[in-house]
Write a protein that holds these residues in place. Structure first.
Motif, PDB file in Angstrom:
ATOM      1  N   ARG A 183       0.834  -1.207   0.000  1.00  0.00           N
ATOM      2  CA  ARG A 183       0.000   0.000   0.000  1.00  0.00           C
ATOM      3  C   ARG A 183       0.867   1.256   0.000  1.00  0.00           C
ATOM      4  O   ARG A 183       1.867   1.336   0.712  1.00  0.00           O
ATOM      5  CB  ARG A 183      -0.894  -0.009   1.242  1.00  0.00           C
ATOM      6  N   TYR A 184       0.463   2.243  -0.803  1.00  0.00           N
ATOM      7  CA  TYR A 184       1.168   3.530  -0.788  1.00  0.00           C
ATOM      8  C   TYR A 184       0.210   4.650  -1.152  1.00  0.00           C
ATOM      9  O   TYR A 184      -0.839   4.421  -1.762  1.00  0.00           O
ATOM     10  CB  TYR A 184       2.370   3.518  -1.753  1.00  0.00           C
ATOM     11  N   GLY A 185       0.561   5.861  -0.779  1.00  0.00           N
ATOM     12  CA  GLY A 185      -0.269   7.027  -1.076  1.00  0.00           C
ATOM     13  C   GLY A 185       0.475   8.307  -0.722  1.00  0.00           C
ATOM     14  O   GLY A 185       1.555   8.276  -0.109  1.00  0.00           O
ATOM     15  N   ARG A 186      -0.083   9.423  -1.094  1.00  0.00           N
ATOM     16  CA  ARG A 186       0.569  10.707  -0.850  1.00  0.00           C
ATOM     17  C   ARG A 186       0.741  10.953   0.654  1.00  0.00           C
ATOM     18  O   ARG A 186      -0.107  10.595   1.466  1.00  0.00           O
ATOM     19  CB  ARG A 186      -0.260  11.835  -1.447  1.00  0.00           C
ATOM     20  N   TRP A 187       1.859  11.585   0.999  1.00  0.00           N
ATOM     21  CA  TRP A 187       2.148  11.965   2.384  1.00  0.00           C
ATOM     22  C   TRP A 187       2.545  13.436   2.418  1.00  0.00           C
ATOM     23  O   TRP A 187       3.318  13.905   1.566  1.00  0.00           O
ATOM     24  CB  TRP A 187       3.286  11.114   2.938  1.00  0.00           C
ATOM     25  N   SER A 188       1.997  14.165   3.392  1.00  0.00           N
ATOM     26  CA  SER A 188       2.362  15.568   3.600  1.00  0.00           C
ATOM     27  C   SER A 188       2.711  15.781   5.061  1.00  0.00           C
ATOM     28  O   SER A 188       2.163  15.118   5.961  1.00  0.00           O
ATOM     29  CB  SER A 188       1.198  16.496   3.215  1.00  0.00           C
ATOM     30  N   ALA A 189       3.606  16.692   5.292  1.00  0.00           N
ATOM     31  CA  ALA A 189       4.056  16.976   6.662  1.00  0.00           C
ATOM     32  C   ALA A 189       2.903  17.447   7.533  1.00  0.00           C
ATOM     33  O   ALA A 189       2.016  18.176   7.079  1.00  0.00           O
ATOM     34  CB  ALA A 189       5.154  18.035   6.632  1.00  0.00           C
ATOM     35  N   TYR A 205       5.705  10.120  -0.662  1.00  0.00           N
ATOM     36  CA  TYR A 205       4.771   8.999  -0.715  1.00  0.00           C
ATOM     37  C   TYR A 205       5.018   8.076   0.470  1.00  0.00           C
ATOM     38  O   TYR A 205       6.149   7.627   0.703  1.00  0.00           O
ATOM     39  CB  TYR A 205       4.939   8.212  -2.016  1.00  0.00           C
ATOM     40  N   ARG A 206       3.953   7.810   1.197  1.00  0.00           N
ATOM     41  CA  ARG A 206       4.036   6.852   2.301  1.00  0.00           C
ATOM     42  C   ARG A 206       3.893   5.446   1.724  1.00  0.00           C
ATOM     43  O   ARG A 206       2.923   5.133   1.027  1.00  0.00           O
ATOM     44  CB  ARG A 206       2.938   7.118   3.319  1.00  0.00           C
ATOM     45  N   VAL A 207       4.867   4.585   2.014  1.00  0.00           N
ATOM     46  CA  VAL A 207       4.869   3.204   1.527  1.00  0.00           C
ATOM     47  C   VAL A 207       4.902   2.277   2.736  1.00  0.00           C
ATOM     48  O   VAL A 207       5.893   2.238   3.480  1.00  0.00           O
ATOM     49  CB  VAL A 207       6.085   2.933   0.616  1.00  0.00           C
ATOM     50  N   ASP A 208       3.813   1.538   2.962  1.00  0.00           N
ATOM     51  CA  ASP A 208       3.725   0.610   4.099  1.00  0.00           C
ATOM     52  C   ASP A 208       4.236  -0.763   3.664  1.00  0.00           C
ATOM     53  O   ASP A 208       3.522  -1.516   2.990  1.00  0.00           O
ATOM     54  CB  ASP A 208       2.290   0.514   4.590  1.00  0.00           C
TER      55      ASP A 208
END
Length: 403
Positions: A183-189, A205-208
């Motif tokens: 799973r992955y998706g956009r990540w912002s601070a 991008y957050r990648v679990d």
């Protein structure tokens, strides 16, 4: 007296012993010399013989058949993605692609017999899980089977992107789209700060690495045969720019600190996803990982004016020139990814479908400029075309595993 006789016998046998030792030394020296000359794909551990067979299907050459070469299926098969339809797009060598067949060095690789396949895998579910290169292979199989069985139900089993059941045989073939497997998706601070924020990260991008993408999470419990792939997206700067939108890896919901490189994230993701499949699939499920499909950009990468306009397969020395890791060529991605793949597969119940080396020769088999794309497509494959041979290889491997 007896002692002198024993001494004479020992002395007379000494020359023979020296001769035998010399011969053994020569044999060992010759073996070492041959190993030193072995091609890189072999020494790198990228050559896998099929289980239960003395034949190494990955060792061979492409043979051009003389005379007409009827296609395995009609290029009007509705599942063929428009950009891959090299006949409709009038690629200059589109029909010539059908004349080439892979000939293993020590056995034969017969073409897939679609009617035999339908009968042999009656009441089975087959799932392709991976990126668009696995869709390339999925479409090839579906089009071949559709040619002999038109009684088809189209649906999306177990969250698949697309799927077909050949009703007369109750055989389902499905494709589950996933770029990274995980799973992955956009990540912002976060305004409140955190581990990554303290290191200066603002977006990415957050990648679990331990969570499967939802598109295929149910697939192991549904399919009898699973064919996985991943790799192309892990080094995609257009998507995961290391500065503007880097991959930020998470494990058990927490960011990994210090952050790790994408190749280390790939190792972790492969390890966790293989464990997930082992845990959620039946013990008799056939689990296959397809090795990396090669790209054939020459004169630069995809965004640097690279092209693939050859009309015949490469020669062995040309293959090494384009794919040698030592020369840091444009197309080393396949061998680099395979190193990570084979490392992760060691000790698992997954089998390897090795299509890499046979495909490295086929610089002529990509869509290239066909279809009028802005950048030449030197990664996907024409249909009908090379991925038909991947399915021939799949059948040969499956037959060996079932016997």
């Amino acid at each position: 007296m007896a002692a002198r006789d024993l001494a004479r016998r020992r002395a007379s046998s000494f020359p023979y012993l020296v001769t035998i030792l010399a011969l053994v030394s020569l044999i060992l020296l010759f073996s070492a010399f041959r190993s030193s000359l072995a091609p890189q794909y072999h020494t790198a551990g990228l050559l896998h013989p099929s289980p239960g067979s003395s034949c190494n299907y990955s060792d061979g050459s492409w043979i051009r058949d003389l005379g007409p070469a009827p296609p395995r299926y009609d290029h009007r098969c509705k599942e063929i993605f428009k950009g891959w339809n090299c006949i409709s797009n009038r690629k200059s060598n589109a029909l010539d692609l059908l004349r080439w067949r892979w000939q293993p060095s020590h056995c034969d690789l017969p073409p897939l017999d679609p009617l035999r396949f339908l009968r042999r895998y009656r009441n089975k579910n087959i799932g392709f899980v991976g990126d668009s290169l696995n869709r390339n292979m999925f479409v090839s199989l579906v089009c071949m089977l559709s040619r002999v069985s038109g009684d088809v139900k189209k649906w999306r089993p177990a969250g698949a992107d697309r799927g077909f059941t050949f009703l007369s045989y109750n055989l389902t073939v499905a494709y589950h789209r996933t770029n990274l497997l995980v799973r992955y998706g956009r990540w912002s601070a976060n305004a409140n700060g955190g581990v990554l924020e303290s290191l200066g990260y603002k977006q990415g991008y957050r990648v679990d690495v331990d969570v499967p993408e939802q598109t295929w999470a149910e697939a192991p419990g549904f399919h009898d045969i699973l064919i996985f792939n991943t790799g192309h997206w892990w080094g995609a700067p257009a998507k995961f720019d290391p500065i503007q939108s880097p991959m930020l890896f998470f494990h058990k919901g927490m960011p990994l600190s210090p952050p790790i490189l994408p190749e280390d994230g790939l190792d972790m993701a492969l390890k966790h996803m293989m464990l997930y499949v082992e845990k959620t699939s039946r013990i008799d499920t056939i689990k296959i990982f397809r090795s990396q499909s090669p790209r054939h950009f020459e004169g630069g990468d995809w965004n640097e004016g690279g092209s693939c306009r050859r009309t015949e397969p490469l020669l062995p020395e040309q293959v090494e020139e384009l794919f040698s890791l030592e020369k840091n060529g444009t197309n080393t991605e396949d061998r680099l990814v395979n190193r990570h793949l084979y490392k992760a597969l060691k000790g698992s119940r997954f089998q390897v479908l090795d299509i890499t080396h046979m495909s490295e020769f086929r610089a002529d088999a990509h869509p290239s400029t066909a279809g009028g794309k802005k950048h030449e497509d030197c990664m996907h494959w024409c249909l009908p075309g090379l991925t038909d041979s991947w399915n021939d290889l799949l059948v040969a491997y499956l037959d060996n595993w079932k016997n």
